[in-house]
Design an enzyme around this catalytic site. Structure first.
Site, mmCIF file in Angstrom:
data_model
loop_
_atom_site.group_PDB
_atom_site.id
_atom_site.type_symbol
_atom_site.label_atom_id
_atom_site.label_comp_id
_atom_site.label_asym_id
_atom_site.label_seq_id
_atom_site.Cartn_x
_atom_site.Cartn_y
_atom_site.Cartn_z
ATOM 1 N N SER A 198 44.006 44.183 39.046
ATOM 2 C CA SER A 198 43.927 45.185 37.990
ATOM 3 C C SER A 198 45.281 45.389 37.316
ATOM 4 O O SER A 198 45.817 44.455 36.729
ATOM 5 C CB SER A 198 43.378 46.487 38.598
ATOM 6 N N ASP A 395 33.068 42.014 36.023
ATOM 7 C CA ASP A 395 34.001 43.086 35.658
ATOM 8 C C ASP A 395 34.187 43.133 34.147
ATOM 9 O O ASP A 395 34.348 42.093 33.501
ATOM 10 C CB ASP A 395 35.348 42.842 36.343
ATOM 11 N N HIS A 452 35.005 44.138 39.691
ATOM 12 C CA HIS A 452 36.455 44.290 39.644
ATOM 13 C C HIS A 452 37.114 43.972 40.982
ATOM 14 O O HIS A 452 38.149 43.313 41.026
ATOM 15 C CB HIS A 452 36.761 45.733 39.224
#
Length: 478
Positions: A198, A395, A452
């Protein structure tokens, strides 16, 4: 890219005098002492070279319950009233020779306990269970693993937070690892891997680059410290470059393999807005580097691209297959980390905060989100460091379209060959789990059916990719 919806009180001199004994280490400068408080035994280690203090609990019995596998959890003081939380697990096999890897979650301002309990740590919560069970695909099946809550104020870390950007975060992480090596010298000179996700698209390149700079300075005699022998960098679903990835929001929303979120006319409209408003703002940020220009770029692109697109349908930005009101994976682990018995056992001194606003807001003031780390990533890859850029393909927030586009733009000796290479099947024990390409020390991997947090969705594949990268070679099918 706005990912957030949105400690240890060290023992006083008097207490140490009455409750512990101190023993200087061999060099006569570092000091180790032991103290018991509330029935819990702590080791306190003072690192002379950095002025840091380490306080931790050994073998709390929480999470890793494999017989004979040691774990340590506690705090490092990285500055005045700056207490950074770490949780270390020995490898389940051959810990005396296994490499060392660090895990960082993103945010900015999110706890690495997310990765520990939801993704690749020794225990996990199956189907939203209230208590953890052993994770057979934990990354400590291969490597010694350390999970770090940074910057201060995140997770169990607490105290004064002076970090306002990715660049200012790096020295504190280096300082933590210096004190860790001093307390646990058996891990010095082990191959070291840095894995993150991320906002780790910012953290990973910068931290790796900073470690390499410090290593060079140690070699040159201008810095005193222990070299961090970094051999691998892995970043899944990373936020690297806003110019590339704001555009990818539009492309992915229209053309992903799960569900098209916008029409062709919407696509054209968003692309026009990107070209007229978002991209020029990002370019102004890159040109001037000023906090005001970069904050403006962050706000402009969020308000005109990311924010509106995230509302065009009912979906979870971390997993396009899920509805927005049903966060997945379940966050039951965070409730577990507020249990007084757990907090006491692991030596935590603050209330757990998964993604508090305060650290995030400090990054927002410098527009850090809108700053590209593609050049830094290129510099790191150009040193020959084995690097894996990978992404779960369900994601949305840091989607694989953007990740692949970034990987194709990395400038190193294999750039043209990498950019033109096609993706091939990536198999795990004969079953296709994604597609990949690799040229020299750089690999890209698209992971099928993963949101994610890739290791949560595809744990066996994630462990395979982690091990292959830590072995300093290209990823490959099995």
């Amino acid at each position: 890219m706005h990912l957030i919806s949105l400690s240890s009180l060290f023992v006083s001199a008097t207490a140490l005098a009455s409750l512990s004994f101190a023993a200087p280490l061999v060099n006569g400068k570092d000091k180790r002492s032991f103290v018991e408080r509330d029935g819990v035994n702590y080791t306190v280690f003072e690192h002379a070279a950095t002025g840091a203090k380490l306080e931790f609990v050994k073998n709390s019995g929480i999470c890793e319950t494999t017989a004979g596998v040691n774990q340590y959890s506690g705090y490092l003081s990285v500055g005045t009233n700056m207490n950074m939380w770490f949780w270390f697990f020995e490898a389940r096999s051959n810990p005396t020779t296994a490499p060392l890897a660090a895990w960082f979650n993103g945010g900015p301002g999110c706890s690495s306990m997310i990765g520990l309990f939801q993704e690749n740590g020794p225990c996990h919560f199956v189907n939203g269970a209230s208590t953890p069970s052993l994770n057979p695909y934990s990354w400590n099946t291969y490597a010694n693993m350390i999970y770090i809550d940074q910057p201060i104020g995140v997770g169990f870390s607490y105290g004064t937070d002076s970090v306002t950007s990715t660049v200012t975060a790096a020295p504190y992480v280096w300082k933590l690892l210096q004190a860790f090596y001093a307390q646990f010298p058996q891990y010095e000179n082990r191959d070291f891997g840095l894995f993150t996700e991320s906002y780790g698209g910012h953290y990973g390149p910068e931290f790796a680059h900073y470690f390499q700079q410090q290593n060079a300075a140690i070699d040159a005699g201008t810095v005193t410290g222990q070299k961090i022998p970094i051999v691998a960098l892995g970043i899944n679903n990373g936020w690297f470059d806003p110019a590339i990835q704001e555009k990818a929001y539009i492309q992915f929303s229209y053309n992903n393999t799960y569900q098209s979120l916008i029409s062709k006319s919407d696509y054209d409209s968003y692309m026009s807005t990107y070209e007229s408003d978002c991209l020029p703002a990002i370019q102004a940020c890159a040109s001037s580097g000023s906090n005001s220009d970069c904050s403006n770029a962050d706000n402009t692109c969020y308000n005109e691209i990311e924010g509106p697109l995230s509302q065009v349908a009912d979906f979870d930005v971390y997993d396009i297959r899920e509805p927005s009101n049903d966060p997945y994976p379940p966050s039951t682990y965070s409730t577990y980390l507020t249990k007084s018995s757990v907090v006491k056992a692991i030596g935590a001194k603050s209330t757990y905060q998964e993604c508090p606003n305060a650290p995030y807001n400090k990054f927002a003031t410098t527009g850090d989100d809108a700053r590209s780390f593609l050049d830094t990533l290129s510099a790191v890859v150009s040193t020959g460091l084995t690097t894996l850029i990978w992404a779960g393909d369900a994601d949305w927030i840091c989607n694989w379209f953007g990740g692949l586009a970034v990987a194709n733009k990395i400038q190193y000796s294999g750039t043209s060959q990498f950019a033109s290479a096609a993706l091939a099947p990536y198999n795990v024990n004969g079953a296709e789990g994604g597609t990949f390409k690799t040229v020299d020390n750089l690999s890209f991997l698209r992971v099928f059916g993963a949101g994610h947090e890739v290791p949560y969705y595809q744990p066996e594949l994630a462990l395979q990719a982690f091990k292959q990268t830590m072995m300093k070679g290209p990823i490959s099918s099995t």
